[in-house]
Design an enzyme around this catalytic site. Structure first.
Site, PDB file in Angstrom:
ATOM      1  N   HIS A 140       0.930  -1.186  -0.004  1.00 61.09           N
ATOM      2  CA  HIS A 140      -0.001   0.105   0.018  1.00 61.09           C
ATOM      3  C   HIS A 140       0.988   1.430   0.060  1.00 61.09           C
ATOM      4  CE1 HIS A 140      -3.425   2.479   0.707  1.00 61.09           C
ATOM      5  NE2 HIS A 140      -4.030   1.518   0.801  1.00 61.09           N
ATOM      6  N   HIS A 141       0.401   2.371  -0.923  1.00 63.51           N
ATOM      7  CA  HIS A 141       1.092   3.445  -0.924  1.00 63.51           C
ATOM      8  C   HIS A 141       1.419   4.331   0.402  1.00 63.51           C
ATOM      9  CE1 HIS A 141       3.297   6.740  -2.954  1.00 63.51           C
ATOM     10  NE2 HIS A 141       2.671   6.464  -4.025  1.00 63.51           N
ATOM     11  N   ALA A 142       0.385   4.006   1.426  1.00 71.43           N
ATOM     12  CA  ALA A 142       0.469   4.600   2.680  1.00 71.43           C
ATOM     13  C   ALA A 142       1.839   4.099   3.428  1.00 71.43           C
ATOM     14  CB  ALA A 142      -0.763   4.058   3.545  1.00 71.43           C
TER      15      ALA A 142
END
Length: 457
Positions: A140-142
């Protein structure tokens, strides 16, 4: 529980079924000499023995079904992580061409990560023709940006064919000598000095934004948010993805850059610009104004001990797609990127980040407002990213890494993402688009070659 940084939380809040917010990578390997018929199956079973995980790979939102859960991370215990869910074995249908591989990656990249589990997956893929196999991973980009994700993957490879390294989710030893000068200087800095620097950084945000604003008015080469033309790429997304990839020798790009006093990144942008111009002409959709690209830029990070998170901002660049002559187009792109760099020169990380938020990230958020994409102004047309990767050939437990292709994130109103990764002697292009909104995505690969060839001529 750890607090989620604001920019990381934004990637969680932006995610919808139509807009998955994970970044990924496709790697293609040559089977080592003497590999048995069940080499990939044996490798998969060996990977499952690495059941002690680093913190980054045990992390999920604390309350997946509640928006307030996007404020804190929860670290799962090793025994609570179902490793067989995250690490998967797949096989390609015959004949096992790259075409079948890209179709599989397209499907895998279009599915959401389960927020009730740590936010990553790793797929081992057998059945690729010519004695090859592949891996596809997504995070995930988070948790990571493109550069950090590349570093995570690179940590499991080695230039030594005989080396056996643990997979990216397993703990790694960090020798004391790996501490950076930035970390050491941070430890020596007095608290009052750090506080004074922070006050100065905050005070400099407004002048920095004003400088960017005045440059956008006074310099024709400056790219300005919301001045981009609306194109066939600037539409609402569906949840399905299409992925295309190809490699180009970095020496070809270097020669063009040297002959024209440009950087490698300038030439990469010119290749993408020429390809986009051809693609839009073929679809009878080329606007009279230049397309504008958001170009991610890495930020310096003092605290390299912090695991995960994003350390990038973005600048805007004109792509000069309205210019037919390829060298004039390259010159215009170079001038636009120089203007963007000059506006950032001498600024602190906080100030550069503030500019990126104001000119790219916040405007993109408007696309999430229902109806805005159809009737509002386009902040920019697409993201074009150039990620530095390893410059020497690498191996994974004896298997040579032949190709490494980034798989990135189209977002609402920005249906195409073009990301480039340098690996060994090649520039590896990965094109990720909305399956419905970007028809015949693979044609862009031919147009990239045409664009480079005309620059060489």
């Amino acid at each position: 529980m750890a607090l989620i940084a604001p920019i990381d939380a934004s990637f969680l809040l932006m995610e919808t079924r139509e807009q998955p917010m994970h970044v990924g990578g496709l790697q293609i390997f040559q089977l080592p000499d003497g590999a048995g018929p069940d080499y990939v199956g044996d490798l998969y079973r060996r990977l499952l023995t690495y059941d002690t995980l680093r913190g980054l790979y045990r992390r999920r939102p604390s309350m997946p079904s509640n928006i307030l859960g996007d404020l804190w991370w929860k670290d799962e215990r090793d025994k609570d992580v179902d490793l067989e869910y995250h690490v998967r074995l797949s096989a390609l249908p015959k004949p096992g061409r790259v075409r079948e591989l890209l179709e599989l990656v397209s499907r895998l990249h279009g599915t959401l990560l389960d927020r009730h589990r740590p936010l990553w997956e790793f797929h081992l893929i057998e059945g690729l023709e010519d004695n090859r196999f592949a891996t596809y991973g997504k995070v995930h980009h988070a948790l990571v940006d493109g550069i950090r994700g590349t570093q995570e993957s690179a940590g499991q490879y080695s230039p030594d064919p005989a080396a056996e390294l643990p997979p990216m989710w397993a703990p790694r030893d960090k020798p004391a000598s790996a501490r950076t000068k930035a970390e050491s200087s941070t430890e020596r800095r007095a608290p009052w000095r750090a506080a004074a620097e922070l006050v100065g950084d905050v005070a400099g945000v407004a002048p920095t934004l004003m400088k960017v604003f005045t440059d956008s008015i006074s310099k024709d080469s400056a790219a300005v948010a919301f001045t981009a033309p609306k194109t066939m790429l600037n539409v609402s997304l569906t949840g399905a993805r299409r992925f295309a990839a190809q490699s180009w020798p970095i020496d070809r790009i270097k020669k063009v850059a040297k002959a024209n006093g440009a950087t490698i990144n300038d030439v990469v942008l010119a290749m993408c610009s020429g390809a986009l111009r051809r693609y839009l002409v073929a679809n009878d959709a080329l606007p009279t104004k230049s397309l504008i690209a958001a170009v991610p830029v890495a930020l310096p990070v003092a605290d390299t001990s912090r695991e995960g998170g994003n350390a990038v901002t973005m600048v805007l660049s004109r792509l000069a797609t309205e210019i037919a002559d390829p060298l004039e187009r390259l010159t215009a792109i170079r001038a636009s990127m120089l203007t963007a760099k000059e506006s950032m020169a001498g600024r602190s990380t906080l100030q550069i980040n503030a500019v990126g938020m104001a000119t790219t990230i916040v405007p993109t958020g408007l696309n999430l407002i229902p109806g805005y994409v159809a009737y509002g102004r386009t902040p920019y047309n697409l993201v074009i990213s150039n990620v530095p990767g390893p410059r020497e050939p690498l191996y994974w437990n004896g298997a040579r890494l032949l190709g490494w292709y980034p798989v990135s994130v189209p977002t609402e109103g920005l249906a195409l993402n073009m990301t480039v990764l340098s690996y060994a002697d090649n520039m590896e292009f990965g094109l990720t688009g909305c399956r419905r909104s970007v028809p015949h995505l693979q044609h862009l690969l031919d147009y990239l070659e045409d664009s480079l060839a005309e620059l060489e001529q």
